[in-house]
Design a protein around this motif. Structure first.
Motif, PDB file in Angstrom:
ATOM      1  N   ASN A   1       5.753  10.567  14.254  1.00  0.00           N
ATOM      2  CA  ASN A   1       6.439   9.790  14.125  1.00  0.00           C
ATOM      3  C   ASN A   1       7.480   9.736  12.430  1.00  0.00           C
ATOM      4  O   ASN A   1       6.619   9.274  11.884  1.00  0.00           O
ATOM      5  CB  ASN A   1       5.420   8.896  14.757  1.00  0.00           C
TER       6      ASN A   1
ATOM      7  N   VAL B   1      13.499  10.082  16.386  1.00  0.00           N
ATOM      8  CA  VAL B   1      11.918   9.317  16.474  1.00  0.00           C
ATOM      9  C   VAL B   1      10.495   9.993  16.376  1.00  0.00           C
ATOM     10  O   VAL B   1       9.586   9.225  15.729  1.00  0.00           O
ATOM     11  CB  VAL B   1      12.298   8.265  17.480  1.00  0.00           C
ATOM     12  N   SER B   2      10.125  10.715  17.490  1.00  0.00           N
ATOM     13  CA  SER B   2       9.208  11.222  17.685  1.00  0.00           C
ATOM     14  C   SER B   2       9.433  12.100  18.166  1.00  0.00           C
ATOM     15  O   SER B   2       9.886  12.578  19.223  1.00  0.00           O
ATOM     16  CB  SER B   2       8.162  10.165  18.310  1.00  0.00           C
ATOM     17  N   MET B   3       8.289  13.577  17.081  1.00  0.00           N
ATOM     18  CA  MET B   3       7.917  14.910  17.888  1.00  0.00           C
ATOM     19  C   MET B   3       6.620  15.064  18.377  1.00  0.00           C
ATOM     20  O   MET B   3       5.865  14.785  17.834  1.00  0.00           O
ATOM     21  CB  MET B   3       8.991  15.679  16.629  1.00  0.00           C
TER      22      MET B   3
ATOM     23  N   ILE C   1      11.360  12.712  21.247  1.00  0.00           N
ATOM     24  CA  ILE C   1      13.177  11.495  21.813  1.00  0.00           C
ATOM     25  C   ILE C   1      13.641  10.779  20.507  1.00  0.00           C
ATOM     26  O   ILE C   1      12.344  11.458  19.139  1.00  0.00           O
ATOM     27  CB  ILE C   1      11.517  10.533  22.332  1.00  0.00           C
TER      28      ILE C   1
END
Lengths: 265, 265
Positions: free
Chosen positions: B62, B205-207, B260
């Motif tokens: 994140n 934002v996040s992977m 995302i």
């Protein structure tokens, strides 16, 4: 009388972002509580935080050990906060030595009205009313808490692919919110049971959720059933995955979710 | 002479699971270092831990704030360990007040030789040698560190869907390992640039990454290019997603990944 889901995710604040909860007999699985309700309980610790802003955007839950029946404590930490985004860490601990059973992180964000485009398409499915409800399963009380109706794909029935379409609704019906949606994201039956129609022990290692609907959209949804789609990509090395989607009945993509699951040969 | 990727993810142990690193000028992006190399550096802190067992199975990163050019510290915590699985938390901190820029969790596991089945199918693509390399991009030094060749789908060219097929290889070529694979999982161009052929600021934002290959399989792969597939599902509320796959040239699914991404209208 409160809904069993609300009883299950209820938390008592202990101060310093520590919360006491107890596993609910109505949401137990074979060896641990249903993983969805555990994820929802952890999310609930942030949802009820007075400093929390926005709606859940991401939730990643790593299942480190089986949650034991009885009391537990959830500890949260606000890692970073801006005007529009918050990053959180959450852990569920149990026992005298505060052993960590669940390790989780989340992002909360204020959603904006802006360019919107859904490229994925909702599945055409036999209507909820015309599908048959999955019967209760011995040793799996949580099955009674969801009205699950398979429209395509069934566990323990071998088929050419692992794509499944199911209707899902809380039983009794309950208005959808982010906690309930997080819980529904774990409702999919194990994909390996579609590749090989035999039962083997399985356990979710990690579940990832991206939320694509804000609180107002979920409130509009009410207690209608959702469409749950899942598809496996690979099974290798003792672990298999799936990718899933949760759709409203009127083709709104509410959440996308992914899991990796351990299985025993 | 060491490979720039190894220079970029290099860490100096400070004791107590704290490690010092420095951003590498060769992997900078417009406002922060390339997110893939940041993910790889965080993973590297666990990979080099003497108590670490098994291979990476999951990694969720994140991105809480832009990593600033210069030194940083990575702190890791072994959350729970069994004979075959380990759960980790990792954070990248910077500045005098140790502000958290990256919040991450991972699962490491010992993979077993057991039932294996890949349901996803690798894309048929024009051979690597016959595709044109994406030219360097001003202000994006990390573009020079990857030989990226689009076989289907291009950024800033509007098309009917957001499905892309690309070849990716480190430049100079480098044998694939889990750190390099984690970095490659962030190589996809933003899906919103396929829906709307205009540039807008974006930020991951996040992977989330699921690794489907162990160290030995990756060692066998060597420094050959990989196939990178991505497809967006939804763009809503100021965020869009994609799901991706990384394949070897001989159709082995090495990793699946999801993101995302925030965008500014």
């Amino acid at each position: 009388m409160s809904h069993p889901f609300d009883d299950a995710i209820r938390l008592q604040p202990l101060g310093d972002r520590r919360f006491a909860g107890t596993t609910h007999p109505g949401y137990l699985g074979m060896v641990a509580p249903y993983g969805g309700v555990t994820a929802a309980t952890i999310l609930n610790a942030v949802l009820r935080d007075p400093e929390r802003i926005g709606d859940p955007l991401t939730l990643t839950v790593n299942y480190a050990a089986a949650v034991k029946q009885g009391p537990f404590v959830i500890e949260t930490r606000l890692v970073r906060s801006t005007r529009t985004t918050q990053h959180w860490s959450m852990q569920l601990v149990q026992g005298e030595r505060d052993e960590i059973a669940i390790n989780a992180i989340a992002v909360f964000a204020i959603r904006r009205d802006t360019f919107s485009h859904t490229e994925a398409t909702a599945p055409e499915m036999t209507p909820f009313e015309a599908c048959v409800r999955t019967p209760p399963l011995e040793g799996m009380p949580w099955f009674g808490r969801y009205d699950i109706r398979h429209a395509r794909g069934r566990p323990l029935v071998k088929q050419d692919d692992s794509l499944s379409h199911s209707w899902v609704r809380d039983d009794p019906p309950r208005p959808l919110d982010h906690a309930a949606l997080a819980s529904i994201c774990d409702v999919f039956f194990p994909r390996i049971f579609m590749h090989r129609p035999t039962f083997v022990p399985i356990g979710t290692v990690s579940m990832n959720i991206y939320f694509h609907a804000g609180s107002e959209e979920l409130a509009r949804h009410g207690d209608a059933p959702v469409k749950a789609v899942a598809h496996g990509q690979v099974c290798d090395g003792g672990f298999f995955d799936h990718q899933g989607q949760i759709w409203s009945g009127d083709h709104e993509l509410l959440a996308t979710t992914h899991q990796i699951v351990w299985y025993k040969e």
